[in-house]
Scaffold this motif. Structure first.
Motif, PDB file in Angstrom:
ATOM      1  N   GLU A 135       3.192  -7.040  -8.188  1.00  0.00           N
ATOM      2  CA  GLU A 135       3.133  -6.130  -7.035  1.00  0.00           C
ATOM      3  C   GLU A 135       4.515  -6.056  -6.400  1.00  0.00           C
ATOM      4  O   GLU A 135       5.198  -7.080  -6.271  1.00  0.00           O
ATOM      5  CB  GLU A 135       2.118  -6.685  -6.024  1.00  0.00           C
ATOM      6  CG  GLU A 135       1.959  -5.867  -4.752  1.00  0.00           C
ATOM      7  CD  GLU A 135       0.982  -6.517  -3.751  1.00  0.00           C
ATOM      8  OE1 GLU A 135       0.343  -7.538  -4.090  1.00  0.00           O
ATOM      9  OE2 GLU A 135       0.879  -5.988  -2.627  1.00  0.00           O
TER      10      GLU A 135
ATOM     11  N   HIS B 181       4.539 -12.785  -1.713  1.00  0.00           N
ATOM     12  CA  HIS B 181       3.294 -13.554  -1.704  1.00  0.00           C
ATOM     13  C   HIS B 181       2.799 -13.812  -3.117  1.00  0.00           C
ATOM     14  O   HIS B 181       3.193 -13.157  -4.057  1.00  0.00           O
ATOM     15  CB  HIS B 181       2.199 -12.855  -0.888  1.00  0.00           C
ATOM     16  CG  HIS B 181       1.725 -11.539  -1.465  1.00  0.00           C
ATOM     17  ND1 HIS B 181       2.306 -10.334  -1.150  1.00  0.00           N
ATOM     18  CD2 HIS B 181       0.710 -11.248  -2.322  1.00  0.00           C
ATOM     19  CE1 HIS B 181       1.668  -9.360  -1.794  1.00  0.00           C
ATOM     20  NE2 HIS B 181       0.700  -9.889  -2.524  1.00  0.00           N
TER      21      HIS B 181
ATOM     22  N   HIS C  26      -2.060 -12.350  -8.881  1.00  0.00           N
ATOM     23  CA  HIS C  26      -0.824 -11.562  -9.002  1.00  0.00           C
ATOM     24  C   HIS C  26       0.309 -12.204  -8.216  1.00  0.00           C
ATOM     25  O   HIS C  26       0.093 -13.083  -7.390  1.00  0.00           O
ATOM     26  CB  HIS C  26      -1.046 -10.115  -8.554  1.00  0.00           C
ATOM     27  CG  HIS C  26      -1.371  -9.944  -7.099  1.00  0.00           C
ATOM     28  ND1 HIS C  26      -2.660  -9.990  -6.602  1.00  0.00           N
ATOM     29  CD2 HIS C  26      -0.579  -9.725  -6.019  1.00  0.00           C
ATOM     30  CE1 HIS C  26      -2.630  -9.792  -5.296  1.00  0.00           C
ATOM     31  NE2 HIS C  26      -1.389  -9.643  -4.894  1.00  0.00           N
TER      32      HIS C  26
ATOM     33  N   GLN D  63      -1.699 -14.998  -0.351  1.00  0.00           N
ATOM     34  CA  GLN D  63      -2.721 -13.975  -0.089  1.00  0.00           C
ATOM     35  C   GLN D  63      -4.019 -14.400  -0.777  1.00  0.00           C
ATOM     36  O   GLN D  63      -4.081 -14.443  -2.006  1.00  0.00           O
ATOM     37  CB  GLN D  63      -2.264 -12.613  -0.630  1.00  0.00           C
ATOM     38  CG  GLN D  63      -3.273 -11.493  -0.360  1.00  0.00           C
ATOM     39  CD  GLN D  63      -2.823 -10.148  -0.913  1.00  0.00           C
ATOM     40  OE1 GLN D  63      -2.205 -10.076  -1.974  1.00  0.00           O
ATOM     41  NE2 GLN D  63      -3.138  -9.072  -0.200  1.00  0.00           N
TER      42      GLN D  63
HETATM   43 CO    CO Z   1      -0.985  -8.688  -3.019  1.00  0.00          CO
END
Ligand code: CO
Ligand code: CMX
Length: 145
Positions: free
Chosen positions: A133, A7, A83, A59
């Motif tokens: 991430e 994502h 991110h 997201q």
């Molecule tokens: Co995330």
């Protein structure tokens, strides 16, 4: 190794407004909505596509308050990409391998992310300014692990 882009995390002031924008502009569909107190966010995952290594999402992140990672980001930089989340098969193993390469880990151990995933963050200052991430998706994202 990394298996896909899981994502892209996008910081926003108004989650419902941004969900409506992504629905009407791109025809995306909300796969989950959650409040994650530990991460300080109210968030939604909008499904983009399914690939051989799993699904990918956008997201959307609204901070629960100003003194949270996304709250501080919005105050400093405004709305935008926050991110990138990469898929991995084993987040604990990925952390061990990446931690050995002098990249600071923001999480020593995996934490709970959206849809039952195990997640961990790498420091943006050690990844060329990109908060990164690692995401080990749940086997069945509707039920968690
Ligand atoms: Co995330
Ligand atoms: N991308 C790139 N750089 C970032 C950043 C981001 N998202 N967030 C902060 N930074 C930079 C800042 O610009 C700052 O740099 P300068 O000193 O050059 O100005 C530096 O990192 C420190 O930032 P800060 O304002 O002190 O912010 P924080 O105290 O929030 O610390 C960080 C930053 C990355 C350690 C923290 O946000 C964090 O631990 N993030 C991981 C958790 C998270 O983001 N959770 C929300 C998403 C949950 C999910 O995806 O499910």
């Amino acid at each position: 190794g990394l298996t896909r882009i899981d994502h892209v995390g996008i910081a926003c002031h108004d989650l419902e407004e941004k969900i409506a924008f992504y629905e009407s502009t791109f025809g995306l569909v909300v796969a989950s909505r959650e409040v994650n107190e530990a991460q300080g966010v109210k968030e939604a995952m909008l499904h983009v596509a399914d690939g051989p290594a799993g699904s990918s999402y956008v997201q959307l992140l609204e901070p629960l308050g100003p003194d949270t990672p996304v709250g501080r980001f919005l105050a400093k930089r405004g709305e935008g990409v926050h991110h990138v989340g990469y898929g991995v098969d084993d987040v604990a193993a990925a952390l061990e391998a990446i931690g050995a390469k002098h990249v600071r880990l923001l999480d020593e151990r995996p934490r709970h992310g959206s849809m039952g995933a195990s997640i961990a963050f790498l420091h943006p200052k050690d990844v060329g300014g990109v908060l990164t991430e690692l995401v080990q998706a749940a086997k069945d994202p509707r039920q968690g692990r």
